[in-house]
Design a protein around this motif. Structure first.
Motif, PDB file in Angstrom:
ATOM      1  N   TYR A   1      55.634  14.175   1.618  1.00  0.00           N
ATOM      2  CA  TYR A   1      55.419  12.307   1.199  1.00  0.00           C
ATOM      3  C   TYR A   1      56.698  12.823   0.727  1.00  0.00           C
ATOM      4  CZ  TYR A   1      54.740   7.471   0.358  1.00  0.00           C
ATOM      5  OH  TYR A   1      55.207   5.578  -0.182  1.00  0.00           O
ATOM      6  N   ALA A   2      57.525  12.575  -0.397  1.00  0.00           N
ATOM      7  CA  ALA A   2      58.215  12.573  -1.191  1.00  0.00           C
ATOM      8  C   ALA A   2      60.253  13.312  -0.011  1.00  0.00           C
ATOM      9  CB  ALA A   2      58.258  13.724  -2.865  1.00  0.00           C
ATOM     10  N   VAL A   3      59.630  14.819   0.388  1.00  0.00           N
ATOM     11  CA  VAL A   3      60.772  14.863   1.747  1.00  0.00           C
ATOM     12  C   VAL A   3      60.807  13.745   2.363  1.00  0.00           C
ATOM     13  CG1 VAL A   3      60.952  16.866   3.269  1.00  0.00           C
ATOM     14  CG2 VAL A   3      60.338  17.202   1.247  1.00  0.00           C
ATOM     15  N   TYR A   4      59.810  13.073   2.593  1.00  0.00           N
ATOM     16  CA  TYR A   4      60.283  12.242   4.283  1.00  0.00           C
ATOM     17  C   TYR A   4      60.910  10.639   3.509  1.00  0.00           C
ATOM     18  CZ  TYR A   4      59.654  10.583   8.563  1.00  0.00           C
ATOM     19  OH  TYR A   4      59.690   9.917  10.102  1.00  0.00           O
TER      20      TYR A   4
ATOM     21  N   GLY B   1      59.187   5.494  11.534  1.00  0.00           N
ATOM     22  CA  GLY B   1      57.855   6.752  11.479  1.00  0.00           C
ATOM     23  C   GLY B   1      57.222   6.569  10.068  1.00  0.00           C
ATOM     24  N   ASP B   2      56.058   7.742   9.950  1.00  0.00           N
ATOM     25  CA  ASP B   2      55.349   6.880   8.545  1.00  0.00           C
ATOM     26  C   ASP B   2      55.133   8.513   8.261  1.00  0.00           C
ATOM     27  OD1 ASP B   2      53.274   6.554   6.823  1.00  0.00           O
ATOM     28  OD2 ASP B   2      51.916   6.402   7.963  1.00  0.00           O
ATOM     29  N   ALA B   3      55.535   8.028   6.753  1.00  0.00           N
ATOM     30  CA  ALA B   3      55.568   9.484   5.655  1.00  0.00           C
ATOM     31  C   ALA B   3      54.164   9.686   5.581  1.00  0.00           C
ATOM     32  CB  ALA B   3      56.385   8.788   4.076  1.00  0.00           C
ATOM     33  N   LYS B   4      53.367   8.664   4.924  1.00  0.00           N
ATOM     34  CA  LYS B   4      52.274   8.963   5.005  1.00  0.00           C
ATOM     35  C   LYS B   4      51.928  10.206   5.707  1.00  0.00           C
ATOM     36  CE  LYS B   4      50.191   4.761   4.356  1.00  0.00           C
ATOM     37  NZ  LYS B   4      50.786   4.161   4.525  1.00  0.00           N
ATOM     38  N   LYS B   5      52.164  10.302   7.357  1.00  0.00           N
ATOM     39  CA  LYS B   5      51.742  10.605   8.505  1.00  0.00           C
ATOM     40  C   LYS B   5      52.444  12.219   8.500  1.00  0.00           C
ATOM     41  CE  LYS B   5      51.137  10.613  13.714  1.00  0.00           C
ATOM     42  NZ  LYS B   5      51.438   9.929  15.079  1.00  0.00           N
ATOM     43  N   TYR B   6      53.384  11.797   8.122  1.00  0.00           N
ATOM     44  CA  TYR B   6      54.193  13.399   7.848  1.00  0.00           C
ATOM     45  C   TYR B   6      53.997  14.246   6.939  1.00  0.00           C
ATOM     46  CZ  TYR B   6      58.156  16.690   7.223  1.00  0.00           C
ATOM     47  OH  TYR B   6      58.649  17.385   7.180  1.00  0.00           O
TER      48      TYR B   6
END
Length: 361
Positions: A119-122, A143-148
């Motif tokens: 999550y932090a990376v995205y 895009g969605d950080a949670k999905k990534y």
């Protein structure tokens, strides 16, 4: 429309200037007990971004230290209570003497932070791109950080379960999601790669790693970087980055040799003066060793940015290629709203290192 020239990129930064900037920022960060790091990181990014140009137009970094600081405070407000709960729970389970419960609790702890890392990376990449401007048009990470984070979490577990065999699949799937949600204005980037094109080369390099002291992984890094770049497009433009093993070797070999030399020197110094795992440091040698360690800590970021970051930027400028035609005057701004705070979680987890650009462009 204009024809985009091959290798139409440039980097004008200087190693000494960049190294001096990192040295001042590191020193001020130490003096202020870490408070200055947000403004120091911003100064480094502004210098690096402004030293790069694409097709004759320079990049601009518009982020601020205040944004990074506020983002960090927001995340701390969440992480500190979580940390307290985790420590209290850990202490309570230890007093119970239930080893199975303790192991389960610790596994859950590491799994949570594995998810948070993705999550932090995205989020960090989203912030950095939103503060990167070219021809008055900013980049966007949609895009969605949670999905990534969920994808990163799942592929990390799969890679561990397969003893590393799923690493190419993880790389391709995560990079594809990231790049397919990257825009410059309203023009989209796209990645069309296949994990099977990387798989066997990864297996061979992974098996050779113990016999080559890890050098085979550097060859794989060059191949995978070259492959993924060749499968990336930006609108009608086809991108390419024909980097080779030799290019990476010239950058990393000398750097790691220097680190081994310094660490080896410190180890030998401690050994000759009676320092071992079961002994305390003799008082007459404690201060010299502390001074050596302090200066190594102070100069390591400088050495890293001068010997690695700076030379990587030169390599990209010299070998980055783009072919095709695109109407530069037709570029318009993306309507997605930019975040008002910085990459707090990434900073709390120390994602990105000294300059914080490893998860950026």
């Amino acid at each position: 429309q204009r024809q985009m020239c091959i290798r139409d990129s440039n980097y004008t930064g200087e190693a000494k200037a960049l190294g001096w900037l990192v040295f001042k920022n590191t020193l001020l960060t130490i003096i202020t007990l870490g408070f200055y790091r947000f403004w120091g990181k911003t100064r480094i990014r502004k210098y690096i971004w402004s030293s790069q140009s694409l097709f004759g137009e320079p990049l601009e970094y518009t982020g601020t230290g205040k944004e990074l600081f506020l983002g960090f405070l927001i995340v701390l407000a969440v992480l500190i209570p979580i940390g307290i709960i985790i420590n209290v729970g850990n202490f309570y389970i230890q007093t119970m003497g239930n080893n199975a419960a303790l192991i389960t609790f610790q596994v859950i702890y590491y799994l949570v932070f594995l998810y948070l890392f993705g999550y932090a990376v995205y989020r960090a990449r989203r912030y950095q791109l939103s503060r990167t401007v070219w021809r008055s048009i900013r980049f966007v990470q949609a895009g969605d950080a949670k999905k990534y984070a969920a994808k990163s979490f799942g592929y990390s577990l799969l890679t561990i379960a397969t003893l590393g065999l799923a690493a190419p699949l993880a790389t391709v799937r995560l990079q594809t999601y990231m790049m397919n949600n990257t825009f410059l204005g309203q023009e989209k980037f796209a990645l069309d790669a296949r994990a099977k094109d990387l798989f066997w080369k990864w297996v061979i390099c992974f098996l050779l790693m113990p016999f080559t002291l890890g050098i085979s992984l550097l060859w794989y890094a060059a191949f995978s970087t070259r492959y993924l770049a060749s499968k990336t497009s930006f609108g009608p433009l086809q991108l390419n980055f024909p980097v080779t093993f030799g290019d990476f070797a010239r950058i990393y070999f000398l750097y790691y040799f220097l680190l081994i030399l310094v660490f080896g020197g410190l180890t030998i110094y401690g050994y000759l003066n009676g320092v071992s795992a079961g002994q305390a440091l003799p008082s007459q040698h404690g201060l010299p060793l502390f001074i050596i360690g302090f200066f190594f800590f102070l100069f390591l970021p400088v050495i890293t940015v001068m010997m690695v970051t700076h030379r990587i930027l030169i390599l990209v400028a010299n070998k980055f290629e783009a072919e095709g035609e695109i109407d530069l005057e037709a570029f318009v701004q993306n309507a997605q709203q930019a975040s008002g705070t910085g990459e707090g979680l990434a900073d709390a987890l120390d994602v990105g290192g000294t300059a914080g650009i490893e998860v950026g462009l």
